[in-house]
Design a protein around this motif. Sequence first.
Motif, PDB file in Angstrom:
ATOM      1  N   GLN A   1       0.839  -1.212  -0.036  1.00  8.90           N
ATOM      2  CA  GLN A   1      -0.087   0.059  -0.006  1.00  8.90           C
ATOM      3  C   GLN A   1       0.878   1.349  -0.040  1.00  8.90           C
ATOM      4  O   GLN A   1       0.463   2.214  -0.537  1.00  8.90           O
ATOM      5  CB  GLN A   1      -0.944   0.115   1.130  1.00  8.90           C
ATOM      6  CG  GLN A   1      -2.064   0.988   1.270  1.00  8.90           C
ATOM      7  CD  GLN A   1      -2.887   1.019   2.289  1.00  8.90           C
ATOM      8  OE1 GLN A   1      -2.875   0.135   3.179  1.00  8.90           O
ATOM      9  NE2 GLN A   1      -4.048   1.916   2.357  1.00  8.90           N
ATOM     10  N   GLU A   2       1.900   1.382   0.892  1.00 13.94           N
ATOM     11  CA  GLU A   2       2.937   2.379   0.942  1.00 13.94           C
ATOM     12  C   GLU A   2       3.337   2.917  -0.509  1.00 13.94           C
ATOM     13  O   GLU A   2       4.018   3.877  -0.710  1.00 13.94           O
ATOM     14  CB  GLU A   2       3.808   2.193   1.896  1.00 13.94           C
ATOM     15  CG  GLU A   2       4.839   1.262   1.785  1.00 13.94           C
ATOM     16  CD  GLU A   2       4.427  -0.203   2.430  1.00 13.94           C
ATOM     17  OE1 GLU A   2       2.976  -0.194   2.562  1.00 13.94           O
ATOM     18  OE2 GLU A   2       5.280  -0.978   2.837  1.00 13.94           O
ATOM     19  N   GLU A   3       3.584   1.750  -1.329  1.00 18.33           N
ATOM     20  CA  GLU A   3       4.313   2.043  -2.749  1.00 18.33           C
ATOM     21  C   GLU A   3       3.054   2.045  -3.759  1.00 18.33           C
ATOM     22  O   GLU A   3       3.594   2.537  -4.995  1.00 18.33           O
ATOM     23  CB  GLU A   3       5.152   0.794  -3.089  1.00 18.33           C
ATOM     24  CG  GLU A   3       5.940   0.725  -1.932  1.00 18.33           C
ATOM     25  CD  GLU A   3       7.488   0.141  -2.455  1.00 18.33           C
ATOM     26  OE1 GLU A   3       7.879   0.580  -3.428  1.00 18.33           O
ATOM     27  OE2 GLU A   3       7.909  -0.671  -1.622  1.00 18.33           O
ATOM     28  N   ALA A   4       1.922   2.224  -3.539  1.00 17.15           N
ATOM     29  CA  ALA A   4       0.776   2.210  -4.469  1.00 17.15           C
ATOM     30  C   ALA A   4       0.851   3.472  -5.391  1.00 17.15           C
ATOM     31  O   ALA A   4       0.692   3.567  -6.641  1.00 17.15           O
ATOM     32  CB  ALA A   4      -0.473   2.081  -3.844  1.00 17.15           C
ATOM     33  N   ALA A   5       1.240   4.576  -4.927  1.00 21.78           N
ATOM     34  CA  ALA A   5       1.432   5.641  -5.755  1.00 21.78           C
ATOM     35  C   ALA A   5       2.567   5.690  -6.695  1.00 21.78           C
ATOM     36  O   ALA A   5       2.817   6.799  -7.290  1.00 21.78           O
ATOM     37  CB  ALA A   5       1.615   6.928  -4.667  1.00 21.78           C
TER      38      ALA A   5
ATOM     39  N   ALA B   1      -0.286  -1.717 -15.285  1.00 22.49           N
ATOM     40  CA  ALA B   1       0.142  -0.702 -14.159  1.00 22.49           C
ATOM     41  C   ALA B   1       1.678  -0.249 -14.758  1.00 22.49           C
ATOM     42  O   ALA B   1       2.524  -1.013 -15.165  1.00 22.49           O
ATOM     43  CB  ALA B   1       0.476  -1.444 -13.115  1.00 22.49           C
ATOM     44  N   ALA B   2       1.782   1.315 -15.069  1.00 20.75           N
ATOM     45  CA  ALA B   2       2.836   1.825 -15.551  1.00 20.75           C
ATOM     46  C   ALA B   2       3.821   2.449 -14.378  1.00 20.75           C
ATOM     47  O   ALA B   2       2.956   2.911 -13.294  1.00 20.75           O
ATOM     48  CB  ALA B   2       2.405   2.748 -16.467  1.00 20.75           C
ATOM     49  N   VAL B   3       5.059   2.140 -14.406  1.00 23.05           N
ATOM     50  CA  VAL B   3       5.793   2.655 -13.210  1.00 23.05           C
ATOM     51  C   VAL B   3       5.848   4.142 -13.308  1.00 23.05           C
ATOM     52  O   VAL B   3       6.472   4.685 -14.195  1.00 23.05           O
ATOM     53  CB  VAL B   3       7.270   1.901 -13.560  1.00 23.05           C
ATOM     54  CG1 VAL B   3       8.175   2.457 -12.648  1.00 23.05           C
ATOM     55  CG2 VAL B   3       7.083   0.290 -13.546  1.00 23.05           C
ATOM     56  N   TRP B   4       5.634   4.690 -12.171  1.00 25.16           N
ATOM     57  CA  TRP B   4       5.863   5.944 -11.937  1.00 25.16           C
ATOM     58  C   TRP B   4       7.165   6.789 -11.052  1.00 25.16           C
ATOM     59  O   TRP B   4       7.277   7.744 -10.845  1.00 25.16           O
ATOM     60  CB  TRP B   4       4.487   6.762 -11.617  1.00 25.16           C
ATOM     61  CG  TRP B   4       3.495   7.091 -12.936  1.00 25.16           C
ATOM     62  CD1 TRP B   4       3.989   6.571 -14.135  1.00 25.16           C
ATOM     63  CD2 TRP B   4       2.453   7.839 -12.691  1.00 25.16           C
ATOM     64  NE1 TRP B   4       2.623   7.026 -14.862  1.00 25.16           N
ATOM     65  CE2 TRP B   4       2.027   7.827 -14.010  1.00 25.16           C
ATOM     66  CE3 TRP B   4       1.702   8.325 -11.713  1.00 25.16           C
ATOM     67  CZ2 TRP B   4       0.782   8.281 -14.456  1.00 25.16           C
ATOM     68  CZ3 TRP B   4       0.507   9.001 -12.110  1.00 25.16           C
ATOM     69  CH2 TRP B   4      -0.176   9.073 -13.196  1.00 25.16           C
ATOM     70  N   ASN B   5       7.477   5.538 -10.400  1.00 22.08           N
ATOM     71  CA  ASN B   5       8.393   5.844  -9.397  1.00 22.08           C
ATOM     72  C   ASN B   5       9.115   4.687  -8.995  1.00 22.08           C
ATOM     73  O   ASN B   5       8.900   3.377  -9.581  1.00 22.08           O
ATOM     74  CB  ASN B   5       7.845   6.580  -8.076  1.00 22.08           C
ATOM     75  CG  ASN B   5       8.918   7.378  -7.234  1.00 22.08           C
ATOM     76  OD1 ASN B   5      10.207   7.117  -7.170  1.00 22.08           O
ATOM     77  ND2 ASN B   5       8.276   8.509  -6.931  1.00 22.08           N
ATOM     78  N   ASP B   6      10.523   4.619  -7.833  1.00 18.84           N
ATOM     79  CA  ASP B   6      10.832   3.242  -7.681  1.00 18.84           C
ATOM     80  C   ASP B   6       9.759   2.346  -6.849  1.00 18.84           C
ATOM     81  O   ASP B   6       9.076   3.144  -5.981  1.00 18.84           O
ATOM     82  CB  ASP B   6      12.127   3.656  -6.654  1.00 18.84           C
ATOM     83  CG  ASP B   6      13.026   4.479  -7.338  1.00 18.84           C
ATOM     84  OD1 ASP B   6      13.369   4.204  -8.514  1.00 18.84           O
ATOM     85  OD2 ASP B   6      13.989   5.024  -6.665  1.00 18.84           O
ATOM     86  N   LEU B   7       9.813   1.292  -6.971  1.00 18.76           N
ATOM     87  CA  LEU B   7       8.925   0.542  -6.143  1.00 18.76           C
ATOM     88  C   LEU B   7       9.380  -1.002  -5.972  1.00 18.76           C
ATOM     89  O   LEU B   7      10.288  -1.385  -6.821  1.00 18.76           O
ATOM     90  CB  LEU B   7       7.314   0.579  -6.396  1.00 18.76           C
ATOM     91  CG  LEU B   7       7.068  -0.377  -7.761  1.00 18.76           C
ATOM     92  CD1 LEU B   7       5.532  -0.344  -7.474  1.00 18.76           C
ATOM     93  CD2 LEU B   7       7.570   0.189  -9.246  1.00 18.76           C
TER      94      LEU B   7
END
Length: 122
Positions: A56-60, A87-93
């Motif tokens: 959940q903390e990486e959903a954004a 799901a497209a990557v917008w940040n490190d996760l």
Amino acid sequence: MKPQKGWTVTFQPEGRKTVVQHGVTLLEAARKAGVVLPTRCGGKAGCLMCKVTVPQEEAAALRPPGDAERRKLGGLLDSGVRLACQAAVWNDLSVVVPEDPLKAAVRRRLEAARRGEEDGLW
Ligand code: FES
């Protein structure tokens, strides 16, 4: 914000990592990392075989789900499940790849055998 070198995606539980450009799908990132995600629909949100779980903390760190993904996953989205092909990557996760059902069955049997349990299914 687009990074110069891309975003780092880590696939758990193996911990495989890859760096991808902004907007690349998790399915493409998985392939680049050498992680096999099953697919049958060619990445069109049709087969639901490419499900992964995102904490959940990486959903954004992913583009919010679109209509097709919302329609297909419904309430699973609330559990952090995403379709890797959408799901497209917008940040490190980090994402969690579900264990292959056959491998999971074998693992459970081996663990039971190590504990000395026997249920007569072998
Ligand atoms: S590859 Fe079929 S739903 Fe993602």
